[in-house]
Design an enzyme around this catalytic site. Structure first.
Site, PDB file in Angstrom:
ATOM      1  N   ARG A  77       0.551  -1.089  -0.131  1.00  0.00           N
ATOM      2  CA  ARG A  77       0.021   0.181  -0.057  1.00  0.00           C
ATOM      3  C   ARG A  77       0.615   1.239  -0.083  1.00  0.00           C
ATOM      4  NH1 ARG A  77      -5.534   0.733   0.041  1.00  0.00           N
ATOM      5  NH2 ARG A  77      -5.883   2.948   0.945  1.00  0.00           N
ATOM      6  N   HIS A 121     -17.700  15.219   1.041  1.00  0.00           N
ATOM      7  CA  HIS A 121     -18.000  13.806   1.879  1.00  0.00           C
ATOM      8  C   HIS A 121     -19.427  14.335   2.060  1.00  0.00           C
ATOM      9  CE1 HIS A 121     -17.943  10.275   4.568  1.00  0.00           C
ATOM     10  NE2 HIS A 121     -19.068  11.074   5.078  1.00  0.00           N
TER      11      HIS A 121
HETATM   12  C1  GRF Z   1     -20.124  12.192  -3.669  1.00  0.00           C
HETATM   13  O1  GRF Z   1     -20.970  11.802  -3.226  1.00  0.00           O
HETATM   14  C2  GRF Z   1     -19.037  11.870  -2.850  1.00  0.00           C
HETATM   15  O2  GRF Z   1     -18.768  12.881  -1.754  1.00  0.00           O
HETATM   16  C3  GRF Z   1     -18.539  10.086  -2.464  1.00  0.00           C
HETATM   17  O3  GRF Z   1     -19.306   9.358  -3.829  1.00  0.00           O
HETATM   18  C4  GRF Z   1     -20.029  10.328  -4.967  1.00  0.00           C
HETATM   19  C5  GRF Z   1     -18.880  10.613  -6.205  1.00  0.00           C
HETATM   20  O4  GRF Z   1     -19.675  11.158  -6.889  1.00  0.00           O
HETATM   21  N1  GRF Z   1     -17.409   9.857  -2.016  1.00  0.00           N
HETATM   22  P1  GRF Z   1     -19.274  11.424  -8.545  1.00  0.00           P
HETATM   23  O5  GRF Z   1     -17.921  10.412  -8.977  1.00  0.00           O
HETATM   24  O6  GRF Z   1     -18.105  12.950  -8.653  1.00  0.00           O
HETATM   25  O7  GRF Z   1     -20.265  11.870  -9.537  1.00  0.00           O
END
Ligand code: GRF
Length: 215
Positions: A77, A121
């Site tokens: 990793r 997030h």
């Molecule tokens: C978003 O809601 C982000 O916060 C989450 O995954 C989604 C990604 O959406 N971690 P996209 O790929 O930008 O359509």
């Protein structure tokens, strides 16, 4: 005495994705509509941890260079983390944006990009961190949830918060396990991310402990 020249250089952004890339698209669209100089930033590359995703296709359609670094192609990793950091660094970004990038970066990446690595997030942090923020908020029975744009530190979704958006949970959200709720969150999230990244780029910022001050 002559005034100090204002730095009008557009900030260089590298965006990291793992999926559909609608947040990336929102940034691409805003920069195309507003212009690089007025928005204050341009996307110089898009990176991913997997191939064949719509996020990469969106970058390619916009003529933005892409790169992929998959965990499984590295012995450890840590090696993957160093390779990702190297690939990002090659584009000399001022800011790195994790827009649905579903990997936790390691020490090497944070040593190089800490304090200028932004994540979005889909929950109101510090509630519901981790990979299932939407599902976890529903399972808890929260009546409001939303999204958080924050700087990344060495925890999972624990870094200083830059901005948040609120979305109400509806009774019918329990019927589809949060699919429609996540879509409503993403509508708010895309606008928030575009706004925050532009302000960080145009105005500059400082991080004072937990507090982010955009100048
Ligand atoms: C978003 O809601 C982000 O916060 C989450 O995954 C989604 C990604 O959406 N971690 P996209 O790929 O930008 O359509």
């Amino acid at each position: 005495m002559a005034a100090k020249p204002v730095d009008r250089r557009a900030r260089r952004l590298v965006v990291l994705v793992s999926g559909s890339g609608t947040n990336l698209q929102a940034l691409l669209d805003e920069i195309a509509a507003t212009g690089v100089a007025a928005y204050g930033a341009e996307i110089v590359a898009v990176g991913a941890d997997r191939d064949g995703i719509e996020g990469l296709a969106r970058a390619e359609r916009s003529g933005v260079p892409t790169f992929v670094r998959k965990v499984k192609d590295y012995g450890t990793r840590e090696e993957w983390d160093a390779a990702l950091a190297e690939a990002v660094a090659a584009h000399e970004p001022d800011l790195v944006v994790s827009a649905g990038f579903m990997k936790i970066v390691g020490k090497e990446f944070l040593a190089r990009f800490g304090g200028r690595f932004v994540n979005t997030h889909p929950a109101l942090l510090p509630s519901f961190p981790g990979a299932h923020g939407v599902r976890d908020a529903l399972a808890y029975g929260a009546r409001v949830t939303g999204c958080t744009v924050h700087f990344v530190d060495d925890g999972v979704d624990t870094g200083p918060i830059i901005a948040q958006g609120v979305v109400e949970v509806r009774d019918e959200d329990y019927e589809d396990e949060g699919v429609a709720l996540h879509e409503r969150i993403k509508e708010v999230e895309r606008k928030l991310l575009v706004d925050v990244v532009g302000r960080l780029a145009r105005n500059g910022y400082r991080i004072e402990g937990r507090k982010v001050v955009i100048q």
